[in-house]
Design a protein around this motif. Structure first.
Motif, PDB file in Angstrom:
ATOM      1  N   ARG A   3       2.803  31.214 -21.775  1.00  0.00           N
ATOM      2  CA  ARG A   3       3.502  29.976 -21.441  1.00  0.00           C
ATOM      3  C   ARG A   3       4.031  30.047 -20.002  1.00  0.00           C
ATOM      4  O   ARG A   3       3.892  29.097 -19.240  1.00  0.00           O
ATOM      5  CB  ARG A   3       4.640  29.764 -22.434  1.00  0.00           C
ATOM      6  CG  ARG A   3       5.427  28.503 -22.184  1.00  0.00           C
ATOM      7  CD  ARG A   3       6.387  28.209 -23.331  1.00  0.00           C
ATOM      8  NE  ARG A   3       7.074  29.379 -23.820  1.00  0.00           N
ATOM      9  CZ  ARG A   3       8.344  29.701 -23.513  1.00  0.00           C
ATOM     10  NH1 ARG A   3       9.044  28.933 -22.737  1.00  0.00           N
ATOM     11  NH2 ARG A   3       8.899  30.778 -24.011  1.00  0.00           N
ATOM     12  N   ARG A   4       4.618  31.166 -19.652  1.00  0.00           N
ATOM     13  CA  ARG A   4       5.119  31.344 -18.281  1.00  0.00           C
ATOM     14  C   ARG A   4       3.981  31.281 -17.264  1.00  0.00           C
ATOM     15  O   ARG A   4       4.121  30.697 -16.194  1.00  0.00           O
ATOM     16  CB  ARG A   4       5.838  32.678 -18.132  1.00  0.00           C
ATOM     17  CG  ARG A   4       7.187  32.697 -18.741  1.00  0.00           C
ATOM     18  CD  ARG A   4       7.867  33.991 -18.420  1.00  0.00           C
ATOM     19  NE  ARG A   4       9.118  34.089 -19.139  1.00  0.00           N
ATOM     20  CZ  ARG A   4       9.827  35.195 -19.242  1.00  0.00           C
ATOM     21  NH1 ARG A   4       9.397  36.299 -18.671  1.00  0.00           N
ATOM     22  NH2 ARG A   4      10.953  35.198 -19.906  1.00  0.00           N
ATOM     23  N   LYS A   5       2.873  31.895 -17.588  1.00  0.00           N
ATOM     24  CA  LYS A   5       1.729  31.907 -16.672  1.00  0.00           C
ATOM     25  C   LYS A   5       1.192  30.498 -16.452  1.00  0.00           C
ATOM     26  O   LYS A   5       0.883  30.102 -15.325  1.00  0.00           O
ATOM     27  CB  LYS A   5       0.625  32.813 -17.207  1.00  0.00           C
ATOM     28  CG  LYS A   5      -0.562  32.939 -16.278  1.00  0.00           C
ATOM     29  CD  LYS A   5      -1.574  33.928 -16.812  1.00  0.00           C
ATOM     30  CE  LYS A   5      -2.681  34.139 -15.842  1.00  0.00           C
ATOM     31  NZ  LYS A   5      -3.758  33.190 -15.966  1.00  0.00           N
ATOM     32  N   LYS A   6       1.087  29.736 -17.539  1.00  0.00           N
ATOM     33  CA  LYS A   6       0.603  28.372 -17.428  1.00  0.00           C
ATOM     34  C   LYS A   6       1.535  27.518 -16.561  1.00  0.00           C
ATOM     35  O   LYS A   6       1.085  26.759 -15.695  1.00  0.00           O
ATOM     36  CB  LYS A   6       0.467  27.726 -18.812  1.00  0.00           C
ATOM     37  CG  LYS A   6      -0.716  28.222 -19.610  1.00  0.00           C
ATOM     38  CD  LYS A   6      -0.772  27.540 -20.954  1.00  0.00           C
ATOM     39  CE  LYS A   6      -1.891  28.090 -21.807  1.00  0.00           C
ATOM     40  NZ  LYS A   6      -1.933  27.441 -23.127  1.00  0.00           N
ATOM     41  N   ILE A   7       2.839  27.664 -16.797  1.00  0.00           N
ATOM     42  CA  ILE A   7       3.801  26.891 -16.001  1.00  0.00           C
ATOM     43  C   ILE A   7       3.723  27.298 -14.538  1.00  0.00           C
ATOM     44  O   ILE A   7       3.741  26.457 -13.630  1.00  0.00           O
ATOM     45  CB  ILE A   7       5.225  27.085 -16.574  1.00  0.00           C
ATOM     46  CG1 ILE A   7       5.321  26.427 -17.954  1.00  0.00           C
ATOM     47  CG2 ILE A   7       6.273  26.513 -15.626  1.00  0.00           C
ATOM     48  CD1 ILE A   7       6.596  26.745 -18.701  1.00  0.00           C
ATOM     49  N   LYS A   8       3.636  28.596 -14.285  1.00  0.00           N
ATOM     50  CA  LYS A   8       3.545  29.100 -12.907  1.00  0.00           C
ATOM     51  C   LYS A   8       2.260  28.614 -12.234  1.00  0.00           C
ATOM     52  O   LYS A   8       2.268  28.213 -11.066  1.00  0.00           O
ATOM     53  CB  LYS A   8       3.601  30.623 -12.890  1.00  0.00           C
ATOM     54  CG  LYS A   8       3.628  31.209 -11.493  1.00  0.00           C
ATOM     55  CD  LYS A   8       3.712  32.713 -11.554  1.00  0.00           C
ATOM     56  CE  LYS A   8       3.758  33.334 -10.191  1.00  0.00           C
ATOM     57  NZ  LYS A   8       2.684  33.012  -9.311  1.00  0.00           N
ATOM     58  N   LYS A  13      -0.273  25.240  -8.237  1.00  0.00           N
ATOM     59  CA  LYS A  13      -1.291  24.252  -7.913  1.00  0.00           C
ATOM     60  C   LYS A  13      -0.678  23.027  -7.254  1.00  0.00           C
ATOM     61  O   LYS A  13      -1.176  22.529  -6.235  1.00  0.00           O
ATOM     62  CB  LYS A  13      -2.039  23.845  -9.184  1.00  0.00           C
ATOM     63  CG  LYS A  13      -3.156  22.869  -8.968  1.00  0.00           C
ATOM     64  CD  LYS A  13      -3.848  22.534 -10.273  1.00  0.00           C
ATOM     65  CE  LYS A  13      -4.927  21.519 -10.076  1.00  0.00           C
ATOM     66  NZ  LYS A  13      -5.578  21.150 -11.349  1.00  0.00           N
ATOM     67  N   ARG A  14       0.450  22.544  -7.789  1.00  0.00           N
ATOM     68  CA  ARG A  14       1.120  21.380  -7.217  1.00  0.00           C
ATOM     69  C   ARG A  14       1.687  21.687  -5.834  1.00  0.00           C
ATOM     70  O   ARG A  14       1.636  20.852  -4.933  1.00  0.00           O
ATOM     71  CB  ARG A  14       2.222  20.889  -8.144  1.00  0.00           C
ATOM     72  CG  ARG A  14       1.677  20.215  -9.372  1.00  0.00           C
ATOM     73  CD  ARG A  14       2.774  19.643 -10.222  1.00  0.00           C
ATOM     74  NE  ARG A  14       2.217  19.016 -11.425  1.00  0.00           N
ATOM     75  CZ  ARG A  14       2.938  18.598 -12.435  1.00  0.00           C
ATOM     76  NH1 ARG A  14       4.262  18.738 -12.406  1.00  0.00           N
ATOM     77  NH2 ARG A  14       2.376  18.046 -13.473  1.00  0.00           N
ATOM     78  N   MET A  15       2.236  22.873  -5.644  1.00  0.00           N
ATOM     79  CA  MET A  15       2.773  23.255  -4.337  1.00  0.00           C
ATOM     80  C   MET A  15       1.654  23.356  -3.302  1.00  0.00           C
ATOM     81  O   MET A  15       1.813  22.945  -2.156  1.00  0.00           O
ATOM     82  CB  MET A  15       3.532  24.585  -4.430  1.00  0.00           C
ATOM     83  CG  MET A  15       4.867  24.473  -5.107  1.00  0.00           C
ATOM     84  SD  MET A  15       5.976  23.272  -4.338  1.00  0.00           S
ATOM     85  CE  MET A  15       6.223  24.016  -2.759  1.00  0.00           C
TER      86      MET A  15
END
Length: 68
Positions: A3-8, A13-15
């Motif tokens: 879950r942390r990896k997906k959020i990161k 990607k957005r940054m």
């Protein structure tokens, strides 16, 4: 952990996209339309013709002066 990896990954990607939008690569020059290019060329030709005529006039004035 996943879950942390997906959020990161989403955040990274957005940054990356935001940074690219703020600082784009300037590989291509700005587009100038055909009419605008013609206008710029006409102005350059006019400036050249004006400078040529002033040089020719000054050259004629120098050659027509009589030495005393």
């Amino acid at each position: 952990m996943n879950r942390r990896k997906k959020i990161k990954d989403i955040y990274d990607k957005r940054m990356k996209q935001a940074n690219l939008k703020v600082n784009p690569k300037k590989a291509k020059p700005k587009y100038i339309s055909k009419a605008e290019r013609a206008k710029v060329e006409a102005q350059a030709a006019e400036e050249n013709s004006l400078s040529d005529t002033t040089l020719a006039d000054s050259a004629d004035a120098i050659t027509t002066e009589e030495p005393t």
